[in-house]
Design a protein around this motif. Structure first.
Motif, mmCIF file in Angstrom:
data_model
loop_
_atom_site.group_PDB
_atom_site.id
_atom_site.type_symbol
_atom_site.label_atom_id
_atom_site.label_comp_id
_atom_site.label_asym_id
_atom_site.label_seq_id
_atom_site.Cartn_x
_atom_site.Cartn_y
_atom_site.Cartn_z
ATOM 1 N N LEU A 25 0.843 -1.193 0.000
ATOM 2 C CA LEU A 25 0.000 0.000 0.000
ATOM 3 C C LEU A 25 0.882 1.248 0.000
ATOM 4 C CD1 LEU A 25 -2.801 1.418 0.389
ATOM 5 C CD2 LEU A 25 -2.479 1.104 2.862
ATOM 6 N N VAL A 26 0.487 2.229 -0.810
ATOM 7 C CA VAL A 26 1.229 3.494 -0.881
ATOM 8 C C VAL A 26 0.273 4.655 -0.651
ATOM 9 C CG1 VAL A 26 2.571 5.049 -2.352
ATOM 10 C CG2 VAL A 26 2.945 2.579 -2.491
ATOM 11 N N PHE A 27 0.641 5.534 0.289
ATOM 12 C CA PHE A 27 -0.050 6.813 0.459
ATOM 13 C C PHE A 27 0.716 7.823 -0.393
ATOM 14 C CE2 PHE A 27 -1.510 4.504 4.121
ATOM 15 C CZ PHE A 27 -2.819 4.953 4.321
ATOM 16 N N LEU A 28 0.089 8.287 -1.466
ATOM 17 C CA LEU A 28 0.804 9.046 -2.484
ATOM 18 C C LEU A 28 0.210 10.436 -2.666
ATOM 19 C CD1 LEU A 28 3.008 8.986 -4.677
ATOM 20 C CD2 LEU A 28 1.333 7.927 -6.213
ATOM 21 N N ASP A 29 1.008 11.442 -2.356
ATOM 22 C CA ASP A 29 0.593 12.827 -2.559
ATOM 23 C C ASP A 29 0.533 13.110 -4.056
ATOM 24 O OD1 ASP A 29 -0.015 15.491 -2.162
ATOM 25 O OD2 ASP A 29 2.040 16.090 -1.753
ATOM 26 N N ILE A 30 -0.481 13.852 -4.482
ATOM 27 C CA ILE A 30 -0.595 14.186 -5.904
ATOM 28 C C ILE A 30 0.350 15.314 -6.279
ATOM 29 C CG2 ILE A 30 -2.125 15.242 -7.631
ATOM 30 C CD1 ILE A 30 -4.372 13.583 -6.603
ATOM 31 N N GLN A 31 0.382 16.367 -5.471
ATOM 32 C CA GLN A 31 1.133 17.558 -5.843
ATOM 33 C C GLN A 31 2.528 17.533 -5.228
ATOM 34 O OE1 GLN A 31 -2.238 19.975 -4.408
ATOM 35 N NE2 GLN A 31 -2.105 21.061 -6.359
ATOM 36 N N MET A 32 3.460 16.992 -6.009
ATOM 37 C CA MET A 32 4.866 16.980 -5.611
ATOM 38 C C MET A 32 5.699 17.567 -6.741
ATOM 39 S SD MET A 32 5.465 13.395 -3.522
ATOM 40 C CE MET A 32 4.809 12.298 -4.778
ATOM 41 N N PRO A 33 6.852 18.155 -6.413
ATOM 42 C CA PRO A 33 7.675 18.783 -7.451
ATOM 43 C C PRO A 33 8.250 17.766 -8.425
ATOM 44 C CG PRO A 33 8.829 18.723 -5.345
ATOM 45 C CD PRO A 33 7.416 18.310 -5.072
ATOM 46 N N GLU A 34 8.588 18.265 -9.610
ATOM 47 C CA GLU A 34 9.181 17.486 -10.694
ATOM 48 C C GLU A 34 8.194 16.469 -11.247
ATOM 49 O OE1 GLU A 34 13.034 15.932 -9.729
ATOM 50 O OE2 GLU A 34 13.744 17.841 -8.951
ATOM 51 N N LEU A 35 8.049 15.342 -10.590
ATOM 52 C CA LEU A 35 7.112 14.308 -11.046
ATOM 53 C C LEU A 35 5.987 14.216 -10.031
ATOM 54 C CD1 LEU A 35 6.918 12.041 -13.303
ATOM 55 C CD2 LEU A 35 7.798 10.492 -11.557
ATOM 56 N N ASN A 36 4.734 14.509 -10.451
ATOM 57 C CA ASN A 36 3.643 14.465 -9.473
ATOM 58 C C ASN A 36 3.177 13.037 -9.230
ATOM 59 O OD1 ASN A 36 1.577 13.737 -11.388
ATOM 60 N ND2 ASN A 36 1.435 15.877 -12.002
ATOM 61 N N GLY A 37 2.283 12.893 -8.251
ATOM 62 C CA GLY A 37 1.854 11.559 -7.858
ATOM 63 C C GLY A 37 1.170 10.784 -8.967
ATOM 64 N N ILE A 38 0.409 11.483 -9.798
ATOM 65 C CA ILE A 38 -0.272 10.823 -10.909
ATOM 66 C C ILE A 38 0.745 10.252 -11.889
ATOM 67 C CG2 ILE A 38 -1.794 11.192 -12.882
ATOM 68 C CD1 ILE A 38 -3.134 13.406 -11.217
ATOM 69 N N GLU A 39 1.734 11.072 -12.245
ATOM 70 C CA GLU A 39 2.753 10.620 -13.188
ATOM 71 C C GLU A 39 3.558 9.464 -12.609
ATOM 72 O OE1 GLU A 39 3.560 14.944 -15.323
ATOM 73 O OE2 GLU A 39 4.546 14.443 -13.436
ATOM 74 N N LEU A 40 3.827 9.523 -11.315
ATOM 75 C CA LEU A 40 4.554 8.435 -10.669
ATOM 76 C C LEU A 40 3.755 7.137 -10.749
ATOM 77 C CD1 LEU A 40 6.717 7.140 -8.880
ATOM 78 C CD2 LEU A 40 5.524 8.077 -6.897
ATOM 79 N N ALA A 41 2.470 7.201 -10.416
ATOM 80 C CA ALA A 41 1.629 6.002 -10.438
ATOM 81 C C ALA A 41 1.567 5.405 -11.842
ATOM 82 C CB ALA A 41 0.231 6.338 -9.931
ATOM 83 N N LYS A 42 1.521 6.267 -12.859
ATOM 84 C CA LYS A 42 1.475 5.786 -14.244
ATOM 85 C C LYS A 42 2.759 5.070 -14.647
ATOM 86 C CE LYS A 42 -0.172 8.542 -17.410
ATOM 87 N NZ LYS A 42 -0.398 9.768 -18.209
#
Length: 252
Positions: free
Chosen positions: A51-68
């Motif tokens: 399980l990952v608690f993932l913030d959406i708004q992070m610098p450089e690569l956001n949480g959405i891009e990371l999950a993808k």
């Protein structure tokens, strides 16, 4: 059974709160806390959390891009942590993705975690791959265009860096465009239509075939008897707005 949990958030307070909430669950092992997406990606590859608690708004690569970018064969269950408004939250719900809206309380966290816990208890890898498939619509809805924060302009042997937010208006001048800031004016060899594609349409609005304005610098709009308008800026500059472009400004 113990479940491996990873926290990724660029705010230290948010990381601390999540850690504190998770510590009351004996079946949880926090394998990593990460302050950006680069750290999170490496930690996910290394620890393969459940399980990952993932913030959406992070610098450089956001949480959405990371999950993808994650390997679907090793996909963890993801709870997005977000400060988005209610409209955004509706999209989360519609796509069966759970979330925590900042700031969240103990009750909200417990409901979210218990929901994730049930999925983990029942899920196998095939199920989690199906969960990832449900994310796809969310990714398409929420992936935001990356509008540049800096514009580069060549000035002789120098390159000037201009913040996009500092642009008051942009005007076409022959084969060039004029970038007007509060303190300076810069010529750029580019068409107005081409430059417009680089700008956030919620902030920069075409008011004339030869003019784009930053709405943050508008003081008022004045109408004329012929149907055209004048746009008065906060620096007292007056721009002409054609009736054909009135809707562009009104819808913002």
């Amino acid at each position: 059974m113990t479940y491996k949990v990873l926290i990724a958030d660029d705010e230290s307070i948010a990381r601390d709160i999540l850690q504190k909430q998770l510590q009351k669950y004996p079946q949880v092992e926090i394998v990593a806390t990460c302050k950006n997406s680069k750290e999170a990606f490496t930690a996910i590859e290394k620890h393969q959390p459940d399980l990952v608690f993932l913030d959406i708004q992070m610098p450089e690569l956001n949480g959405i891009e990371l999950a993808k970018s994650l390997d679907t064969e090793k996909l963890p269950l993801i709870i997005f942590v977000t400060a988005y408004d209610n409209y955004a939250l509706q999209a989360f719900e519609a796509n069966a993705i759970d979330y925590l809206l900042k700031p969240f309380d103990k009750e909200r966290f417990d409901r979210t975690f218990q929901k994730a816990l049930k999925q983990l208890q029942l899920a196998n890898k095939e199920d989690l791959t199906n969960v990832f498939d449900k994310y796809s619509k969310f990714f398409q809805q929420f992936a935001q265009p990356n509008y540049p924060e800096i514009v580069t302009v060549k000035d002789g042997g120098r390159i000037q860096l201009i913040k996009t937010a500092d642009l008051i208006y942009i005007e076409a001048e022959g084969n060039y465009i004029c970038l007007q800031t509060e303190k300076s004016k810069h010529l750029l060899y580019e068409t107005l239509s081409s430059f417009e594609q680089k700008l956030n349409p919620k902030i920069f609005v075409r008011i004339h075939r030869s003019t784009i304005v930053n709405i943050n610098f508008i003081k008022e709009i004045q109408s004329h008897f012929n149907g055209d308008y004048s746009v008065l800026l906060k620096n007292t500059k007056v721009l002409r707005m054609s009736r054909n472009y009135k809707e562009n400004l009104i819808k913002n």
